[in-house]
Design a protein around this motif. Structure first.
Motif, PDB file in Angstrom:
ATOM      1  N   ARG A  86       0.727  -1.302  -0.008  1.00  0.00           N
ATOM      2  CA  ARG A  86       0.177   0.126   0.080  1.00  0.00           C
ATOM      3  C   ARG A  86       0.949   1.348  -0.087  1.00  0.00           C
ATOM      4  N   TYR A  87       1.901   1.267   0.875  1.00  0.00           N
ATOM      5  CA  TYR A  87       2.712   2.624   0.931  1.00  0.00           C
ATOM      6  C   TYR A  87       4.153   2.444   0.281  1.00  0.00           C
ATOM      7  N   ILE A  88       4.759   1.526   0.014  1.00  0.00           N
ATOM      8  CA  ILE A  88       6.293   1.277  -0.293  1.00  0.00           C
ATOM      9  C   ILE A  88       6.334   1.197  -1.715  1.00  0.00           C
ATOM     10  N   GLY A  89       7.400   1.743  -2.319  1.00  0.00           N
ATOM     11  CA  GLY A  89       7.955   1.346  -3.462  1.00  0.00           C
ATOM     12  C   GLY A  89       9.506   0.905  -3.464  1.00  0.00           C
ATOM     13  N   PHE A  90       9.975   0.229  -4.202  1.00  0.00           N
ATOM     14  CA  PHE A  90      11.450  -0.420  -4.068  1.00  0.00           C
ATOM     15  C   PHE A  90      12.167  -0.252  -5.194  1.00  0.00           C
ATOM     16  N   ILE A  91      13.424  -0.017  -5.307  1.00  0.00           N
ATOM     17  CA  ILE A  91      14.294   0.015  -6.430  1.00  0.00           C
ATOM     18  C   ILE A  91      15.402  -0.631  -5.925  1.00  0.00           C
ATOM     19  N   PHE A  92      15.872  -1.608  -6.715  1.00  0.00           N
ATOM     20  CA  PHE A  92      16.942  -2.468  -6.401  1.00  0.00           C
ATOM     21  C   PHE A  92      18.324  -2.190  -7.227  1.00  0.00           C
ATOM     22  N   GLN A  93      19.474  -2.746  -6.770  1.00  0.00           N
ATOM     23  CA  GLN A  93      20.616  -2.729  -7.652  1.00  0.00           C
ATOM     24  C   GLN A  93      20.509  -3.189  -8.982  1.00  0.00           C
ATOM     25  N   ASN A  94      19.819  -4.819  -8.683  1.00  0.00           N
ATOM     26  CA  ASN A  94      19.966  -5.793  -9.628  1.00  0.00           C
ATOM     27  C   ASN A  94      18.565  -5.776 -10.311  1.00  0.00           C
ATOM     28  N   PHE A  95      17.764  -4.850 -10.099  1.00  0.00           N
ATOM     29  CA  PHE A  95      16.656  -4.396 -10.993  1.00  0.00           C
ATOM     30  C   PHE A  95      15.465  -5.224 -10.607  1.00  0.00           C
ATOM     31  N   PRO A 161       3.752   5.153  -4.392  1.00  0.00           N
ATOM     32  CA  PRO A 161       3.971   5.005  -2.801  1.00  0.00           C
ATOM     33  C   PRO A 161       4.207   6.380  -1.921  1.00  0.00           C
ATOM     34  N   ARG A 162       4.171   6.298  -0.630  1.00  0.00           N
ATOM     35  CA  ARG A 162       4.287   7.400  -0.005  1.00  0.00           C
ATOM     36  C   ARG A 162       5.765   7.301   0.314  1.00  0.00           C
ATOM     37  N   ILE A 163       6.483   5.925   0.357  1.00  0.00           N
ATOM     38  CA  ILE A 163       7.965   6.075   0.591  1.00  0.00           C
ATOM     39  C   ILE A 163       8.585   5.214  -0.498  1.00  0.00           C
ATOM     40  N   LEU A 164       9.461   5.615  -0.872  1.00  0.00           N
ATOM     41  CA  LEU A 164      10.181   4.737  -1.870  1.00  0.00           C
ATOM     42  C   LEU A 164      11.788   4.417  -1.475  1.00  0.00           C
ATOM     43  N   PHE A 165      12.001   3.251  -1.205  1.00  0.00           N
ATOM     44  CA  PHE A 165      13.193   2.832  -0.717  1.00  0.00           C
ATOM     45  C   PHE A 165      14.100   2.379  -1.905  1.00  0.00           C
ATOM     46  N   ALA A 166      15.461   2.580  -2.068  1.00  0.00           N
ATOM     47  CA  ALA A 166      16.199   2.239  -3.172  1.00  0.00           C
ATOM     48  C   ALA A 166      17.668   1.997  -2.675  1.00  0.00           C
ATOM     49  N   ASP A 167      17.992   0.631  -3.130  1.00  0.00           N
ATOM     50  CA  ASP A 167      19.036  -0.016  -2.316  1.00  0.00           C
ATOM     51  C   ASP A 167      20.301   0.037  -3.750  1.00  0.00           C
ATOM     52  N   GLU A 168      21.153   0.677  -3.632  1.00  0.00           N
ATOM     53  CA  GLU A 168      22.333   1.129  -4.510  1.00  0.00           C
ATOM     54  C   GLU A 168      21.755   1.206  -6.121  1.00  0.00           C
ATOM     55  N   PRO A 169      20.711   2.021  -6.279  1.00  0.00           N
ATOM     56  CA  PRO A 169      19.914   1.990  -7.530  1.00  0.00           C
ATOM     57  C   PRO A 169      20.807   2.389  -8.745  1.00  0.00           C
ATOM     58  N   THR A 170      21.999   2.971  -8.378  1.00  0.00           N
ATOM     59  CA  THR A 170      22.836   2.878  -9.652  1.00  0.00           C
ATOM     60  C   THR A 170      24.018   2.028  -9.608  1.00  0.00           C
ATOM     61  N   GLY A 171      24.268   1.092  -8.583  1.00  0.00           N
ATOM     62  CA  GLY A 171      25.353   0.294  -8.383  1.00  0.00           C
ATOM     63  C   GLY A 171      25.651  -0.587  -9.538  1.00  0.00           C
ATOM     64  N   ASN A 172      25.127  -0.915 -10.334  1.00  0.00           N
ATOM     65  CA  ASN A 172      25.233  -1.733 -11.689  1.00  0.00           C
ATOM     66  C   ASN A 172      25.372  -1.032 -12.999  1.00  0.00           C
ATOM     67  N   LEU A 173      25.407   0.336 -12.799  1.00  0.00           N
ATOM     68  CA  LEU A 173      25.466   1.587 -14.086  1.00  0.00           C
ATOM     69  C   LEU A 173      26.769   1.984 -14.062  1.00  0.00           C
ATOM     70  N   ASP A 174      26.960   2.340 -15.525  1.00  0.00           N
ATOM     71  CA  ASP A 174      28.209   3.349 -15.761  1.00  0.00           C
ATOM     72  C   ASP A 174      27.842   4.616 -15.135  1.00  0.00           C
ATOM     73  N   ALA A 175      28.723   5.318 -15.272  1.00  0.00           N
ATOM     74  CA  ALA A 175      28.691   6.707 -14.423  1.00  0.00           C
ATOM     75  C   ALA A 175      27.680   7.797 -15.420  1.00  0.00           C
ATOM     76  N   GLU A 176      27.686   7.534 -16.938  1.00  0.00           N
ATOM     77  CA  GLU A 176      26.900   8.245 -17.603  1.00  0.00           C
ATOM     78  C   GLU A 176      25.293   8.018 -17.359  1.00  0.00           C
TER      79      GLU A 176
END
Length: 226
Positions: A86-95, A161-176
């Motif tokens: 109901r309240y949460i969204g998630f973004i993970f390093q490995n998608f 979501p009211r709250i979005l939790f992101a765990d290393e959302p750019t961890g597997n991506l190049d700088a650009e």
């Protein structure tokens, strides 16, 4: 200000092969609704554990956690799952996209689970907003890492979501690509008025937030407003 998340004296201990491992040690802080917060620290400092406890994915050994003013310690597994849905969204390093579903179907899943209507239309709108309006029928394996993370961004915002939790959302991506995803994440977050809490090793990403909480050895060693 309204409080989105409140932790009070939270500890997490694991018992492994007769040994006690305290991953989090007496952590307390609260997060204002609509704010952006980064949790940073070396590997093994307890960042991902803290995120999981805050999101109700696991239970703390001691202390209390309130998410959207709901005490998580009082809830059983099914009730915690209902709160997350109901309240949460998630973004993970490995998608964590479902490989057998198209980009559009991946975005539609959380809305279908909530029994919402017009999920296909909303899914298309979200993928349009992240720049993937022409990749709706592509499967994850047909998408680059940056494109997969865009799909997971669209999916995370699908439930508003009211709250979005992101765990290393750019961890597997190049700088650009990382920079583009960061920009998109904050843009979507600002438009939706969501509370963003992210774990990252990326100093630029952390610097984009309003507050940085630094962990070391399972304890908060600094809490900096920016």
């Amino acid at each position: 200000m309204e409080t989105a998340l409140k932790l009070n004296n939270v500890s997490k201990t694991y018992y492994l092969a007769g040994k006690t491992l305290r991953v989090l040690d007496d952590v307390s802080f609260s997060v204002e609704a609509g704010s952006t917060t980064a949790i940073v620290g070396p590997s093994g400092s307890g960042k991902t554990t803290l995120l999981g406890l805050s999101a109700g994915l696991d239970r703390s050994t001691s202390g209390t956690i309130e998410l959207n003013n709901i005490p998580l310690g009082d809830l059983n597994e099914d009730d915690r799952a209902a709160v997350r849905n109901r309240y949460i969204g998630f973004i993970f390093q490995n998608f964590q996209l479902m490989p057998t579903l198209t980009a559009l179907e991946n975005v539609m899943v959380p809305m279908e689970l909530r029994g919402e209507k017009n999920v296909r239309t909303r899914g298309k709108e979200l993928l349009d907003r992240v720049g993937l309006g022409d990749r709706l029928t592509h499967y994850p394996v047909q998408l680059s890492g940056g494109e997969q993370q865009r799909v997971s961004l669209a999916r995370a915002f699908a439930n508003q979501p009211r709250i979005l939790f992101a765990d290393e959302p750019t961890g597997n991506l190049d700088a650009e690509t990382s920079g583009k995803i960061t920009q998109l994440l904050f843009e979507l977050n600002r438009q939706a008025g969501t509370t963003l809490i992210l774990v990252t090793h990326n100093t630029e990403l952390a610097a984009s937030t309003q507050r940085i909480i630094r962990l070391a050895g399972g304890r908060i060693i600094a809490d900096e407003k920016q």
